[in-house]
Design a protein around this motif. Sequence first.
Motif, PDB file in Angstrom:
ATOM      1  N   ALA A 188       0.022  -1.902  -9.973  1.00  0.00           N
ATOM      2  CA  ALA A 188       0.937  -3.145  -9.796  1.00  0.00           C
ATOM      3  C   ALA A 188      -0.088  -4.390 -10.057  1.00  0.00           C
ATOM      4  N   PRO A 189      -0.447  -4.529 -11.228  1.00  0.00           N
ATOM      5  CA  PRO A 189      -1.228  -5.917 -11.541  1.00  0.00           C
ATOM      6  C   PRO A 189       0.028  -6.992 -11.562  1.00  0.00           C
ATOM      7  N   ALA A 190      -0.299  -8.234 -11.083  1.00  0.00           N
ATOM      8  CA  ALA A 190       0.533  -9.403 -11.579  1.00  0.00           C
ATOM      9  C   ALA A 190      -0.265 -10.690 -11.879  1.00  0.00           C
ATOM     10  N   THR A 191      -0.262 -10.746 -13.269  1.00  0.00           N
ATOM     11  CA  THR A 191      -1.071 -11.866 -13.733  1.00  0.00           C
ATOM     12  C   THR A 191      -0.214 -12.609 -14.648  1.00  0.00           C
ATOM     13  N   GLY A 192      -0.567 -13.983 -14.506  1.00  0.00           N
ATOM     14  CA  GLY A 192       0.330 -14.954 -15.110  1.00  0.00           C
ATOM     15  C   GLY A 192       1.752 -15.027 -15.230  1.00  0.00           C
ATOM     16  N   GLY A 193       2.335 -14.686 -14.001  1.00  0.00           N
ATOM     17  CA  GLY A 193       3.622 -14.635 -13.746  1.00  0.00           C
ATOM     18  C   GLY A 193       4.274 -13.301 -14.120  1.00  0.00           C
ATOM     19  N   VAL A 194       3.485 -12.287 -14.781  1.00  0.00           N
ATOM     20  CA  VAL A 194       3.891 -11.142 -15.250  1.00  0.00           C
ATOM     21  C   VAL A 194       3.815 -10.059 -14.010  1.00  0.00           C
ATOM     22  N   ALA A 195       5.000  -9.610 -13.670  1.00  0.00           N
ATOM     23  CA  ALA A 195       4.775  -8.222 -12.528  1.00  0.00           C
ATOM     24  C   ALA A 195       5.005  -7.124 -13.345  1.00  0.00           C
ATOM     25  N   VAL A 196       4.215  -6.134 -12.955  1.00  0.00           N
ATOM     26  CA  VAL A 196       4.117  -4.847 -13.564  1.00  0.00           C
ATOM     27  C   VAL A 196       3.901  -3.578 -12.545  1.00  0.00           C
ATOM     28  N   THR A 197       4.749  -2.744 -12.523  1.00  0.00           N
ATOM     29  CA  THR A 197       4.571  -1.567 -11.675  1.00  0.00           C
ATOM     30  C   THR A 197       4.671  -0.222 -12.523  1.00  0.00           C
ATOM     31  N   VAL A 198       3.787   0.628 -12.239  1.00  0.00           N
ATOM     32  CA  VAL A 198       3.480   1.685 -13.082  1.00  0.00           C
ATOM     33  C   VAL A 198       3.399   2.775 -11.608  1.00  0.00           C
ATOM     34  N   ALA A 199       4.227   3.696 -11.880  1.00  0.00           N
ATOM     35  CA  ALA A 199       4.053   4.719 -10.831  1.00  0.00           C
ATOM     36  C   ALA A 199       4.776   5.740 -10.894  1.00  0.00           C
ATOM     37  N   ARG A 200       4.752   7.076 -10.012  1.00  0.00           N
ATOM     38  CA  ARG A 200       5.312   8.174 -10.090  1.00  0.00           C
ATOM     39  C   ARG A 200       6.002   8.219  -9.016  1.00  0.00           C
ATOM     40  N   PHE A 201       7.332   8.801  -9.145  1.00  0.00           N
ATOM     41  CA  PHE A 201       8.188   8.920  -8.096  1.00  0.00           C
ATOM     42  C   PHE A 201       7.708  10.035  -6.975  1.00  0.00           C
ATOM     43  N   ALA A 202       7.900   9.916  -5.771  1.00  0.00           N
ATOM     44  CA  ALA A 202       7.284  10.727  -4.911  1.00  0.00           C
ATOM     45  C   ALA A 202       8.342  10.902  -3.741  1.00  0.00           C
ATOM     46  N   ALA A 203       8.423  11.941  -2.915  1.00  0.00           N
ATOM     47  CA  ALA A 203       9.335  11.974  -1.725  1.00  0.00           C
ATOM     48  C   ALA A 203       8.646  10.935  -0.749  1.00  0.00           C
ATOM     49  N   PRO A 204       9.856  10.290   0.196  1.00  0.00           N
ATOM     50  CA  PRO A 204       9.238   9.156   1.211  1.00  0.00           C
ATOM     51  C   PRO A 204       7.949   9.455   1.717  1.00  0.00           C
ATOM     52  N   GLY A 205       7.503  10.724   2.296  1.00  0.00           N
ATOM     53  CA  GLY A 205       6.337  10.876   3.044  1.00  0.00           C
ATOM     54  C   GLY A 205       5.080  10.656   2.155  1.00  0.00           C
ATOM     55  N   ALA A 206       5.277  10.865   1.136  1.00  0.00           N
ATOM     56  CA  ALA A 206       4.253  10.706  -0.090  1.00  0.00           C
ATOM     57  C   ALA A 206       4.075   9.694  -0.949  1.00  0.00           C
ATOM     58  N   ALA A 207       5.305   8.826  -1.038  1.00  0.00           N
ATOM     59  CA  ALA A 207       5.363   7.667  -2.075  1.00  0.00           C
ATOM     60  C   ALA A 207       4.477   6.542  -1.509  1.00  0.00           C
ATOM     61  N   THR A 208       4.261   5.757  -2.501  1.00  0.00           N
ATOM     62  CA  THR A 208       3.577   4.706  -2.140  1.00  0.00           C
ATOM     63  C   THR A 208       4.065   3.364  -2.859  1.00  0.00           C
ATOM     64  N   ARG A 209       4.583   3.459  -4.124  1.00  0.00           N
ATOM     65  CA  ARG A 209       5.291   2.554  -4.870  1.00  0.00           C
ATOM     66  C   ARG A 209       6.740   3.072  -5.465  1.00  0.00           C
ATOM     67  N   ALA A 210       6.911   4.169  -5.633  1.00  0.00           N
ATOM     68  CA  ALA A 210       8.073   4.711  -6.118  1.00  0.00           C
ATOM     69  C   ALA A 210       8.420   6.057  -5.521  1.00  0.00           C
ATOM     70  N   TYR A 211       9.712   5.603  -4.890  1.00  0.00           N
ATOM     71  CA  TYR A 211      10.432   6.879  -3.979  1.00  0.00           C
ATOM     72  C   TYR A 211      11.451   7.486  -4.494  1.00  0.00           C
ATOM     73  N   THR A 212      11.504   8.945  -4.565  1.00  0.00           N
ATOM     74  CA  THR A 212      12.661   9.529  -4.879  1.00  0.00           C
ATOM     75  C   THR A 212      13.570  10.076  -3.644  1.00  0.00           C
ATOM     76  N   TYR A 213      14.791   9.612  -3.565  1.00  0.00           N
ATOM     77  CA  TYR A 213      15.590  10.023  -2.442  1.00  0.00           C
ATOM     78  C   TYR A 213      16.575  11.303  -2.806  1.00  0.00           C
ATOM     79  N   ASP A 214      16.433  11.515  -3.895  1.00  0.00           N
ATOM     80  CA  ASP A 214      17.305  12.799  -4.471  1.00  0.00           C
ATOM     81  C   ASP A 214      16.381  13.530  -5.459  1.00  0.00           C
ATOM     82  N   THR A 215      15.779  14.694  -5.054  1.00  0.00           N
ATOM     83  CA  THR A 215      14.860  15.234  -5.850  1.00  0.00           C
ATOM     84  C   THR A 215      15.506  15.881  -6.973  1.00  0.00           C
ATOM     85  N   ALA A 216      16.766  16.097  -6.936  1.00  0.00           N
ATOM     86  CA  ALA A 216      17.435  17.070  -7.858  1.00  0.00           C
ATOM     87  C   ALA A 216      17.857  16.018  -8.890  1.00  0.00           C
ATOM     88  N   LEU A 217      17.889  14.767  -8.899  1.00  0.00           N
ATOM     89  CA  LEU A 217      18.190  13.899  -9.887  1.00  0.00           C
ATOM     90  C   LEU A 217      16.945  13.134 -10.459  1.00  0.00           C
TER      91      LEU A 217
END
Length: 187
Positions: A25-54
């Motif tokens: 999640a670098p943020a430089t020069g006003g640019v916001a970037v998030t790169v993450a893998r979805f994970a269930a809430p107990g394991a997620a840090t930046r990307a959460y999946t609330y419906d693992t079927a979808l």
Amino acid sequence: MKRPVALFAGALVASLVTAPPAEAAPATGGVAVTVARFAAPGAATRAYTYDTALIAPGAVVVVVATPTRGGTRALLSVRGLLPDRTYGAHAHQHPCGALPTDAGAHHQHEVDPAQPSVDPAYANPANEIWLDFTTDHRGRATVATTVGWRFADRRAGSVVVHAQRTATEPGKAGTAGPRLGCATVDF
């Protein structure tokens, strides 16, 4: 100066579609970037999946927000979602959390005094950041939008992926069904 940022963002997204790096999640020069893998809430840090079927755990999400002359450009790229399916997506007020509601309501440039906002005068793609998308046959999609305003003292904190395309009619404007996943973004 704006062109190199756009080229960087495009190259970043292109490279991530084939081999995403560890979460960033670098943020430089006003640019916001998030790169993450979805994970269930107990394991997620930046990307959460609330419906693992979808949105399966391990699916990739990339969000890039860039200031432009007089506005903001937002790009959303996903990989590993269901193929040939339409999703709604919007910038929300707060970072993601264990509960789908933790991200709050849609971020609005001009806030609707009546909440939840379903008035098309406020709940629209010029006043909010809407990033609806349809995945291809491999479950990938990239979408971008530009709004005519920049973040000031109030900033969005996430992009939420919803189950349906965003409605635009009065009384339903801005709604897009259940929250399936969320990516924290430092707008």
